[in-house]
Design a protein around this motif. Structure first.
Motif, mmCIF file in Angstrom:
data_model
loop_
_atom_site.group_PDB
_atom_site.id
_atom_site.type_symbol
_atom_site.label_atom_id
_atom_site.label_comp_id
_atom_site.label_asym_id
_atom_site.label_seq_id
_atom_site.Cartn_x
_atom_site.Cartn_y
_atom_site.Cartn_z
ATOM 1 N N LEU A 327 0.760 -1.203 -0.035
ATOM 2 C CA LEU A 327 0.072 -0.148 0.027
ATOM 3 C C LEU A 327 0.695 1.319 0.108
ATOM 4 O O LEU A 327 0.706 2.212 -0.691
ATOM 5 N N VAL A 328 1.917 1.286 0.737
ATOM 6 C CA VAL A 328 2.861 2.502 0.907
ATOM 7 C C VAL A 328 3.447 2.569 -0.552
ATOM 8 O O VAL A 328 3.404 3.876 -0.919
ATOM 9 N N LEU A 329 3.791 1.709 -1.003
ATOM 10 C CA LEU A 329 4.489 1.594 -2.477
ATOM 11 C C LEU A 329 3.585 2.219 -3.400
ATOM 12 O O LEU A 329 4.060 3.196 -4.243
ATOM 13 N N ASP A 330 2.188 1.627 -3.477
ATOM 14 C CA ASP A 330 1.290 2.161 -4.389
ATOM 15 C C ASP A 330 1.050 3.556 -4.041
ATOM 16 O O ASP A 330 0.749 4.548 -4.990
ATOM 17 N N GLU A 331 0.999 4.119 -2.862
ATOM 18 C CA GLU A 331 0.642 5.487 -2.665
ATOM 19 C C GLU A 331 1.897 6.404 -2.981
ATOM 20 O O GLU A 331 1.812 7.498 -3.713
ATOM 21 N N ILE A 332 3.199 6.136 -2.920
ATOM 22 C CA ILE A 332 4.249 6.612 -3.319
ATOM 23 C C ILE A 332 4.530 6.867 -4.883
ATOM 24 O O ILE A 332 4.588 7.776 -5.595
ATOM 25 N N LEU A 333 3.979 5.511 -5.748
ATOM 26 C CA LEU A 333 3.973 5.578 -7.071
ATOM 27 C C LEU A 333 2.871 6.443 -7.696
ATOM 28 O O LEU A 333 3.225 7.124 -8.561
ATOM 29 N N THR A 334 1.733 6.723 -6.628
ATOM 30 C CA THR A 334 0.651 7.568 -7.193
ATOM 31 C C THR A 334 1.206 9.036 -7.106
ATOM 32 O O THR A 334 0.852 9.829 -8.041
ATOM 33 N N LYS A 335 2.068 9.250 -6.264
ATOM 34 C CA LYS A 335 2.639 10.585 -6.076
ATOM 35 C C LYS A 335 3.385 11.048 -7.307
ATOM 36 O O LYS A 335 3.315 12.255 -7.955
ATOM 37 N N TYR A 336 4.264 10.103 -7.639
ATOM 38 C CA TYR A 336 5.024 10.366 -8.633
ATOM 39 C C TYR A 336 4.587 10.079 -10.418
ATOM 40 O O TYR A 336 4.729 11.110 -10.979
ATOM 41 N N ILE A 337 3.809 9.271 -10.528
ATOM 42 C CA ILE A 337 3.545 8.707 -11.786
ATOM 43 C C ILE A 337 1.919 8.759 -11.980
ATOM 44 O O ILE A 337 1.117 8.647 -12.919
ATOM 45 N N GLY A 338 1.134 9.118 -10.867
ATOM 46 C CA GLY A 338 -0.254 9.550 -11.182
ATOM 47 C C GLY A 338 -1.064 7.953 -10.511
ATOM 48 O O GLY A 338 -0.735 6.957 -10.320
ATOM 49 N N LYS A 339 -2.406 8.195 -10.661
ATOM 50 C CA LYS A 339 -3.023 7.366 -10.247
ATOM 51 C C LYS A 339 -3.364 5.968 -11.267
ATOM 52 O O LYS A 339 -3.229 6.466 -12.380
ATOM 53 N N PRO A 340 -3.629 4.891 -10.873
ATOM 54 C CA PRO A 340 -3.900 3.788 -11.710
ATOM 55 C C PRO A 340 -5.049 4.293 -12.811
ATOM 56 O O PRO A 340 -5.946 4.883 -12.468
ATOM 57 N N GLY A 341 -4.783 4.088 -14.060
ATOM 58 C CA GLY A 341 -5.654 4.300 -15.035
ATOM 59 C C GLY A 341 -5.362 5.810 -15.900
ATOM 60 O O GLY A 341 -5.746 5.931 -16.991
ATOM 61 N N THR A 342 -4.364 6.453 -15.274
ATOM 62 C CA THR A 342 -3.615 7.477 -16.114
ATOM 63 C C THR A 342 -2.639 7.009 -17.073
ATOM 64 O O THR A 342 -1.695 6.013 -16.816
ATOM 65 N N ALA A 343 -2.342 7.855 -18.027
ATOM 66 C CA ALA A 343 -1.420 7.474 -19.156
ATOM 67 C C ALA A 343 0.045 7.422 -18.529
ATOM 68 O O ALA A 343 0.689 6.648 -18.913
ATOM 69 N N THR A 344 0.452 8.598 -17.498
ATOM 70 C CA THR A 344 1.695 8.402 -16.878
ATOM 71 C C THR A 344 1.778 7.209 -15.926
ATOM 72 O O THR A 344 2.974 6.916 -15.881
ATOM 73 N N SER A 345 0.784 6.594 -15.617
ATOM 74 C CA SER A 345 0.809 5.605 -14.572
ATOM 75 C C SER A 345 0.845 4.280 -15.602
ATOM 76 O O SER A 345 1.686 3.249 -14.897
ATOM 77 N N LYS A 346 0.277 4.186 -16.493
ATOM 78 C CA LYS A 346 0.319 2.844 -17.167
ATOM 79 C C LYS A 346 1.743 2.800 -18.000
ATOM 80 O O LYS A 346 2.242 1.462 -18.103
ATOM 81 N N ARG A 347 2.334 3.812 -18.404
ATOM 82 C CA ARG A 347 3.687 3.715 -19.247
ATOM 83 C C ARG A 347 4.797 4.453 -18.438
ATOM 84 O O ARG A 347 4.956 5.709 -19.081
ATOM 85 N N PRO A 348 4.946 4.510 -17.231
ATOM 86 C CA PRO A 348 5.696 5.362 -16.511
ATOM 87 C C PRO A 348 7.329 5.606 -16.947
ATOM 88 O O PRO A 348 7.694 4.337 -17.557
ATOM 89 N N SER A 349 8.124 6.592 -16.887
ATOM 90 C CA SER A 349 9.338 6.542 -17.324
ATOM 91 C C SER A 349 10.182 6.136 -16.200
ATOM 92 O O SER A 349 9.866 5.933 -15.121
ATOM 93 N N SER A 350 11.502 5.525 -16.491
ATOM 94 C CA SER A 350 12.451 4.824 -15.537
ATOM 95 C C SER A 350 12.854 5.907 -14.648
ATOM 96 O O SER A 350 13.021 5.699 -13.315
ATOM 97 N N GLU A 351 13.061 7.159 -15.037
ATOM 98 C CA GLU A 351 13.528 8.300 -14.063
ATOM 99 C C GLU A 351 12.332 8.396 -13.020
ATOM 100 O O GLU A 351 12.678 8.666 -11.760
ATOM 101 N N LEU A 352 11.152 8.579 -12.967
ATOM 102 C CA LEU A 352 9.995 8.777 -12.228
ATOM 103 C C LEU A 352 10.109 7.421 -11.318
ATOM 104 O O LEU A 352 9.853 7.477 -9.803
ATOM 105 N N ILE A 353 10.005 6.328 -11.903
ATOM 106 C CA ILE A 353 10.189 4.917 -11.046
ATOM 107 C C ILE A 353 11.216 4.836 -10.141
ATOM 108 O O ILE A 353 11.121 4.506 -9.015
ATOM 109 N N GLY A 354 12.474 5.335 -10.653
ATOM 110 C CA GLY A 354 13.537 5.501 -9.842
ATOM 111 C C GLY A 354 13.442 6.493 -8.680
ATOM 112 O O GLY A 354 13.878 6.127 -7.330
ATOM 113 N N LYS A 355 12.856 7.541 -8.766
ATOM 114 C CA LYS A 355 12.626 8.494 -7.887
ATOM 115 C C LYS A 355 11.472 7.895 -6.807
ATOM 116 O O LYS A 355 11.810 8.141 -5.560
ATOM 117 N N ALA A 356 10.566 7.212 -7.245
ATOM 118 C CA ALA A 356 9.635 6.609 -6.402
ATOM 119 C C ALA A 356 10.258 5.494 -5.643
ATOM 120 O O ALA A 356 10.065 5.252 -4.295
#
Length: 477
Positions: A327-356
């Motif tokens: 849950l915590v990881l999902d909350e942090i991912l949402t902070k960086y790449i958006g909620k599930p269903g958004t374009a940035t969430s479905k195909r995130p950049s490696s840079e944003l994933i790394g920060k998350a």
């Protein structure tokens, strides 16, 4: 591949470990539209007829429930939970109930196999999740993001993924691979106690042999036995004690003598023949605590659950902490790449994933290590402290304050089991509050002592003391 090129293709995840945390993680990732493959070393747990000897029962509480609810994975599982409102202490042939909370809170007994099956069924029905059993991890190339597995026939299978997730338990091979490429701090500690699981069957009438709405504890200072209810009206009984105690029990007679002396009221409920069968047949398990950091490597890998922070089972938070990781990881991912269903969430950049992943490591590690420490502490409480008057008085005093100021004075157990207050914050609050309680206790003790001395002096003087003092005064003249 650049971040933009990666964002243009389907994002893929390889989860090593198909247990509780790995399966729940797959739910979260799949809901983001990612293509997920779960690799599990063992066979499909759903095909096993027998599954015993290893922590069948778990205690599901607020953190785990919150994680399941957020993933939409609770329906069908929550209906099987058995609420336990407190501990039932077995001492001297007598029973004493000690509530967990002060407002009818309860933790919930649930079957490990049932939880795992439920989550596996959940992800199996998701079109973007695949499950591969009998895949043994051999190595990981984190830079190229390639994973090598050995299949049952001995052949090597290579897979690639944008994100590699280690959810493969306390003896994690993913963590082992991370140790080669990161400056990871790592420690493990085996405690001097082991455990063995026993079974207490239903009564002849098909009912529970004991109250099913309590976690039963037989505290014996340096060791203990606990029992949690199952939905089939049986109890799973777990004996925790030093290895030297296990080594001393070699025969049926040794076992009966030990149980008659230490756990006499349990023997008729378990049955002597079943006690012998389970004790000598079931494996004796070791108890390990693992701490490490960081939990990630760049944008390539992250570890969760026991792979990151294995803890002894005495606070009932192992599964809850692991589920909260998801849950915590999902909350942090949402902070960086958006909620599930958004374009940035479905195909995130490696840079944003790394920060998350970096933020996840920094944020989660202090809480996980605090929980590891709390689990160690609670073993002493369960096997010993619960029988002491000082413990009961402190709990009563804290309970009074909690009822009086429920939002300001929250007991440690309530913060840990019935809230999502970060573990590290709960531990910090508890330590500061304990200092205050100790000071109050000393002041009360001092006041009582002064009062007792004064009262004693008054009584002594009243019973002839005044005449004695008068005679001394007269002689001095």
């Amino acid at each position: 591949m650049t971040g933009q090129q990666q964002a243009a293709k389907e994002y893929t995840v390889a989860i090593v470990g198909g247990g509780l945390v790995g399966a729940l993680n797959a739910v979260y990732f799949a809901q983001r539209g990612w293509n997920v493959t779960v690799y599990e070393l063992r066979e499909d747990i759903r095909t096993l007829k027998q599954f015993g000897g290893r922590s069948i029962n778990l205690a599901l509480s607020k953190r785990g429930i919150s994680a399941l609810e957020a993933a939409g994975a609770g329906s069908g599982l929550f209906e099987t939970l058995i609420p336990m409102t407190g501990r039932m202490i077995h001492v001297g042939g007598k029973l004493q109930s000690q509530n967990y909370g002060y407002f009818n809170e309860a933790i919930n007994s649930v079957d490990r196999k049932l939880v795992n099956e439920h989550l596996l069924n959940k992800i199996q029905n998701m079109s973007n999740v695949a499950i591969k059993f009998h895949h043994e991890l051999l190595s990981i190339d984190f830079e190229k993001k390639i994973i090598s597995f050995k299949k049952p026939d001995g052949t090597v299978y290579k897979a690639s993924a944008d994100l590699i997730v280690g959810a493969d338990g306390a003896y994690s091979r993913v963590r082992r691979e991370l140790l080669r490429v990161t400056r990871m701090n790592f420690s493990q500690e085996y405690i001097e106690h082991g455990y063995v699981e026993l079974n207490m069957p239903p009564t002849e009438k098909g009912e529970y042999a004991m109250d099913p709405n309590h976690l039963h504890i037989w505290p014996r200072q340096t060791f203990m036995m606990i029992a949690l209810p199952n939905i089939d009206k049986s109890f799973t009984v777990t004996l925790f004690m030093p290895w030297k105690n296990f080594d001393a029990i070699k025969t049926r007679e040794d076992l009966f003598a030990f149980f008659d002396e230490k756990f006499g009221d349990s023997v008729p409920l378990i049955g002597k023949e079943l006690l012998v069968k389970d004790y000598f047949k079931n494996p004796k398990g070791a108890l390990i605590s693992v701490k490490c950091k960081p939990y990630h490597f760049k944008s390539s890998c992250v570890i969760l659950g026991d792979a990151a922070h294995a803890m002894v089972p005495f606070y009932g938070q192992g599964m809850n902490c692991g589920f909260e990781d998801c849950l915590v990881l999902d909350e942090i991912l949402t902070k960086y790449i958006g909620k599930p269903g958004t374009a940035t969430s479905k195909r995130p950049s490696s840079e944003l994933i790394g920060k998350a992943l970096e933020e996840y490591s920094l944020a989660r590690n202090p809480d996980a290590e605090a929980m590891c420490d709390l689990a160690m502490y609670n073993y002493i409480e369960m096997r010993s402290s619960v029988t002491k008057l000082s413990y009961k008085l402190k709990k009563s005093f804290e309970g009074f304050l909690h009822r009086l100021l429920p939002e300001r004075i929250i007991p440690l157990y309530t913060m840990v089991s019935f809230s999502r207050v970060p573990y590290s914050k709960a531990l910090s609050i508890h330590r500061e509050r304990s200092k205050s309680y100790d000071l109050v206790g000393k002041l009360v003790g001092y006041t009582f002592a002064v009062t007792a001395v004064g009262l004693g002096a008054f009584v002594a003087l009243k019973n002839g003391g005044f005449k004695y003092l008068h005679s001394i005064a007269c002689n001095d003249k």
